[in-house]
Design a protein around this motif. Structure first.
Motif, PDB file in Angstrom:
ATOM      1  N   LEU A   1      36.311 -34.454 -68.673  1.00  0.00           N
ATOM      2  CA  LEU A   1      35.413 -35.547 -68.319  1.00  0.00           C
ATOM      3  C   LEU A   1      33.992 -35.031 -68.092  1.00  0.00           C
ATOM      4  CD1 LEU A   1      37.778 -37.328 -65.754  1.00  0.00           C
ATOM      5  CD2 LEU A   1      37.470 -37.872 -68.179  1.00  0.00           C
ATOM      6  N   ARG A   2      33.691 -33.863 -68.653  1.00  0.00           N
ATOM      7  CA  ARG A   2      32.369 -33.229 -68.546  1.00  0.00           C
ATOM      8  C   ARG A   2      31.995 -32.976 -67.075  1.00  0.00           C
ATOM      9  NH1 ARG A   2      29.424 -33.389 -73.392  1.00  0.00           N
ATOM     10  NH2 ARG A   2      27.527 -32.912 -72.217  1.00  0.00           N
ATOM     11  N   THR A   3      33.004 -32.678 -66.263  1.00  0.00           N
ATOM     12  CA  THR A   3      32.789 -32.397 -64.846  1.00  0.00           C
ATOM     13  C   THR A   3      33.205 -30.963 -64.555  1.00  0.00           C
ATOM     14  OG1 THR A   3      33.135 -34.701 -64.210  1.00  0.00           O
ATOM     15  CG2 THR A   3      33.426 -33.047 -62.494  1.00  0.00           C
ATOM     16  N   HIS A   4      32.315 -30.218 -63.917  1.00  0.00           N
ATOM     17  CA  HIS A   4      32.545 -28.807 -63.626  1.00  0.00           C
ATOM     18  C   HIS A   4      32.613 -28.626 -62.110  1.00  0.00           C
ATOM     19  CE1 HIS A   4      31.431 -27.860 -67.847  1.00  0.00           C
ATOM     20  NE2 HIS A   4      30.630 -28.913 -67.669  1.00  0.00           N
ATOM     21  N   ALA A   5      33.711 -28.054 -61.627  1.00  0.00           N
ATOM     22  CA  ALA A   5      33.921 -27.888 -60.187  1.00  0.00           C
ATOM     23  C   ALA A   5      34.007 -26.402 -59.852  1.00  0.00           C
ATOM     24  CB  ALA A   5      35.198 -28.601 -59.756  1.00  0.00           C
ATOM     25  N   LEU A   6      33.114 -25.943 -58.992  1.00  0.00           N
ATOM     26  CA  LEU A   6      33.073 -24.546 -58.583  1.00  0.00           C
ATOM     27  C   LEU A   6      33.331 -24.459 -57.079  1.00  0.00           C
ATOM     28  CD1 LEU A   6      32.434 -22.449 -60.841  1.00  0.00           C
ATOM     29  CD2 LEU A   6      31.362 -24.671 -61.300  1.00  0.00           C
ATOM     30  N   GLY A   7      34.396 -23.758 -56.703  1.00  0.00           N
ATOM     31  CA  GLY A   7      34.762 -23.679 -55.301  1.00  0.00           C
ATOM     32  C   GLY A   7      34.578 -22.316 -54.677  1.00  0.00           C
TER      33      GLY A   7
ATOM     34  N   ARG B   1      40.860 -26.146 -53.264  1.00  0.00           N
ATOM     35  CA  ARG B   1      41.160 -27.550 -53.546  1.00  0.00           C
ATOM     36  C   ARG B   1      40.145 -28.130 -54.528  1.00  0.00           C
ATOM     37  NH1 ARG B   1      44.244 -31.370 -51.483  1.00  0.00           N
ATOM     38  NH2 ARG B   1      44.870 -30.102 -49.703  1.00  0.00           N
ATOM     39  N   ILE B   2      38.862 -27.799 -54.356  1.00  0.00           N
ATOM     40  CA  ILE B   2      37.831 -28.316 -55.249  1.00  0.00           C
ATOM     41  C   ILE B   2      38.095 -27.860 -56.682  1.00  0.00           C
ATOM     42  CG2 ILE B   2      35.369 -28.139 -55.826  1.00  0.00           C
ATOM     43  CD1 ILE B   2      35.963 -30.000 -53.477  1.00  0.00           C
ATOM     44  N   GLU B   3      38.577 -26.624 -56.843  1.00  0.00           N
ATOM     45  CA  GLU B   3      38.782 -26.084 -58.190  1.00  0.00           C
ATOM     46  C   GLU B   3      40.129 -26.474 -58.804  1.00  0.00           C
ATOM     47  OE1 GLU B   3      38.166 -21.936 -58.595  1.00  0.00           O
ATOM     48  OE2 GLU B   3      36.012 -22.053 -58.229  1.00  0.00           O
ATOM     49  N   LEU B   4      41.069 -26.918 -57.979  1.00  0.00           N
ATOM     50  CA  LEU B   4      42.431 -27.146 -58.472  1.00  0.00           C
ATOM     51  C   LEU B   4      42.487 -28.040 -59.710  1.00  0.00           C
ATOM     52  CD1 LEU B   4      45.432 -26.556 -57.928  1.00  0.00           C
ATOM     53  CD2 LEU B   4      45.484 -28.597 -56.480  1.00  0.00           C
ATOM     54  N   PRO B   5      41.793 -29.207 -59.731  1.00  0.00           N
ATOM     55  CA  PRO B   5      41.852 -30.058 -60.930  1.00  0.00           C
ATOM     56  C   PRO B   5      40.779 -29.729 -61.969  1.00  0.00           C
ATOM     57  CG  PRO B   5      40.732 -31.242 -59.191  1.00  0.00           C
ATOM     58  CD  PRO B   5      41.061 -29.876 -58.634  1.00  0.00           C
ATOM     59  N   ALA B   6      40.135 -28.563 -61.859  1.00  0.00           N
ATOM     60  CA  ALA B   6      39.014 -28.239 -62.745  1.00  0.00           C
ATOM     61  C   ALA B   6      39.352 -28.355 -64.227  1.00  0.00           C
ATOM     62  CB  ALA B   6      38.471 -26.849 -62.414  1.00  0.00           C
ATOM     63  N   PRO B   7      40.524 -27.861 -64.702  1.00  0.00           N
ATOM     64  CA  PRO B   7      40.817 -27.983 -66.142  1.00  0.00           C
ATOM     65  C   PRO B   7      40.838 -29.431 -66.621  1.00  0.00           C
ATOM     66  CG  PRO B   7      42.284 -26.385 -65.117  1.00  0.00           C
ATOM     67  CD  PRO B   7      41.552 -27.074 -64.000  1.00  0.00           C
ATOM     68  N   LEU B   8      41.359 -30.346 -65.794  1.00  0.00           N
ATOM     69  CA  LEU B   8      41.363 -31.753 -66.170  1.00  0.00           C
ATOM     70  C   LEU B   8      39.960 -32.342 -66.116  1.00  0.00           C
ATOM     71  CD1 LEU B   8      44.554 -33.082 -64.325  1.00  0.00           C
ATOM     72  CD2 LEU B   8      44.234 -32.806 -66.791  1.00  0.00           C
ATOM     73  N   MET B   9      39.196 -31.968 -65.079  1.00  0.00           N
ATOM     74  CA  MET B   9      37.859 -32.544 -64.925  1.00  0.00           C
ATOM     75  C   MET B   9      36.919 -32.112 -66.049  1.00  0.00           C
ATOM     76  SD  MET B   9      37.008 -32.910 -60.875  1.00  0.00           S
ATOM     77  CE  MET B   9      37.225 -31.213 -60.373  1.00  0.00           C
TER      78      MET B   9
END
Length: 419
Positions: free
Chosen positions: A102-108, A91-99
């Motif tokens: 916004l200079r936001t990196h999500a690693l799940g 779930r944390i990584e699901l919107p990663a391409p969109l984030m």
């Protein structure tokens, strides 16, 4: 460059059945203002972003509104998020391409290449200063579940000494490969900053609020996994803010008390200043408490009632800002109308009674088991008591390890089903 380190937001937490969206919104508004006032270059959020693997839409809205607002006010800010043991990594990584826009990196989750090596490149996040120059690399290491770091490839490499604890050996392997990749990637003058959601040996836990992170006592890891060339280690999981051995290895702690047992110590985020490859300074920034929390007792009833009468009251507060209240009463004998007497003492006060705990005296030689609060007892202790009642002796370590692995499988299955 300047970083802000925070963790354990637990957005969407249900606090004894009550929502805390107002408190979380107030914290995120304060954090955004702090990032702007401090001119931060990066925000590191070290896991347990949500309270459950399937957070409510409102909890998710809090996170994404914050990210969008942060990018609007600080277009150059880098944000790095990792999943904790309460989060679903998928779930944390699901919107990663969109984030990333916004200079936001999500690693799940960690991933492995076909040759069995760690896919370390995706876990290395460049951190830029105000001029857009890369000044540091963040080694973004989400919570490591046993299924992600154990298996055939690890078993082939493990020594006989490591074999009984494949999980810890797997964690060591991940750290080693990620640090080697970061060293190869960075250029002179660039700092290495590790971010992890883990339980380190020797760190102080809270009284009641932290879920055991994984199987039994195998979850704690050594600070030696972070060598000296890691300028700063931003940790999440433990709610009490603290350093572990060295000033460069720190838990930011949770920004809000997540249980009444956490009321007495301060809650904060950490400002981190780097100069080149070196940590220059850290500063604890206290988080304002948007809703007060009171813990009365344990004490005899008359003393508790007197303390309740003495509690300060602010009639100007809106109801969603009324303080939370826990009352603990020591009794010599049962009092059937105890709740009614406590509520009478609170009549007209702007307080929300969330928990009333009755403490009866232990009677020497009494055979009947004491009443317990299942919420505070937890599944592991309940299993131990049930086993001992059935077999006349406590479960052996191997039995507890099997039970812990079963609990972990259930948690992981929940994450897969809801992500």
């Amino acid at each position: 460059m300047k970083l802000i380190h925070t963790a354990d937001w637990h957005l969407g937490q249900s606090f004894h059945g009550q929502e805390r969206h107002v408190e979380h919104r107030a914290f995120l508004d304060w954090l955004l203002d702090t990032l702007v006032a401090r001119r931060a270059d990066a925000l590191l959020v070290a896991g347990d972003i949500f309270d459950v693997v399937n957070p409510s839409l409102r909890a998710q809205e809090l996170l994404y509104d914050f990210i969008v607002s942060a990018h609007e006010r600080l277009p150059g800010l880098d944000i790095v998020l990792i999943a904790g043991n309460h989060d679903s990594g998928n779930r944390i990584e699901l919107p990663a391409p969109l984030m990333r826009r916004l200079r936001t990196h999500a690693l799940g989750r960690v991933r492995w290449l076909d040759d069995g090596d760690l896919d370390a490149e995706r876990m290395l996040v460049p951190l830029s200063d105000a001029d857009g120059e890369t000044r540091a690399w963040c080694l973004a290491l989400p919570f490591l579940r046993p299924a992600e770091v154990t298996g055939a490839s690890l078993a082939r490499e493990a020594t006989d000494e490591q074999a009984p604890n494949d999980y810890v050996a797997g964690i060591s392997r991940v750290h080693t490969q990620l640090i080697e990749a970061a060293r190869a990637r960075r250029e002179p003058g660039q700092a290495l900053v590790a971010m992890s959601h883990a339980h380190l040996h020797g760190a102080a836990v809270s009284e009641a609020s932290e879920r055991p992170i994984v199987i039994g006592g195998e979850e704690s890891i050594s600070a030696a996994l972070f060598p000296d060339d890691i300028a700063y280690v931003a940790l999440g999981h433990l709610h009490r803010a603290q350093q572990v051995g060295e000033a460069r290895i720190r838990y930011s702690g949770s920004p809000l008390p997540l249980d009444f047992s956490e009321v007495a110590y301060p809650h904060q985020v950490v400002e981190v200043i780097l100069d080149g490859e070196t940590l220059v300074a850290t500063e604890a920034l206290p988080v304002p408490r948007p809703v007060a929390m009171h813990r009365v007792g344990p004490a005899p009833l008359e003393q508790v009632l007197a303390e309740l009468e003495a509690l300060e009251d602010d009639p100007e507060l809106s109801r969603d800002r009324w303080p939370w209240l826990e009352v603990r009463v020591e009794l010599e004998a049962p009092i059937p109308d105890l709740r009614a007497r406590v509520e009478a003492a609170l009549e007209g006060k702007s307080l929300r009674l969330l928990r009333l705990e009755r403490r009866l005296p232990r009677i020497e030689g009494e055979d009947a088991p004491a009443r317990v609060d299942l919420e505070s007892l937890g599944p592991r202790k309940l299993f131990e008591r049930t086993w001992a009642d059935r077999w006349g002796e406590p479960p052996e370590a191997e039995v507890l390890a099997d039970f812990d692995r079963l609990c972990q499988d259930v948690l992981d299955a929940e994450g897969e089903l809801t992500s």
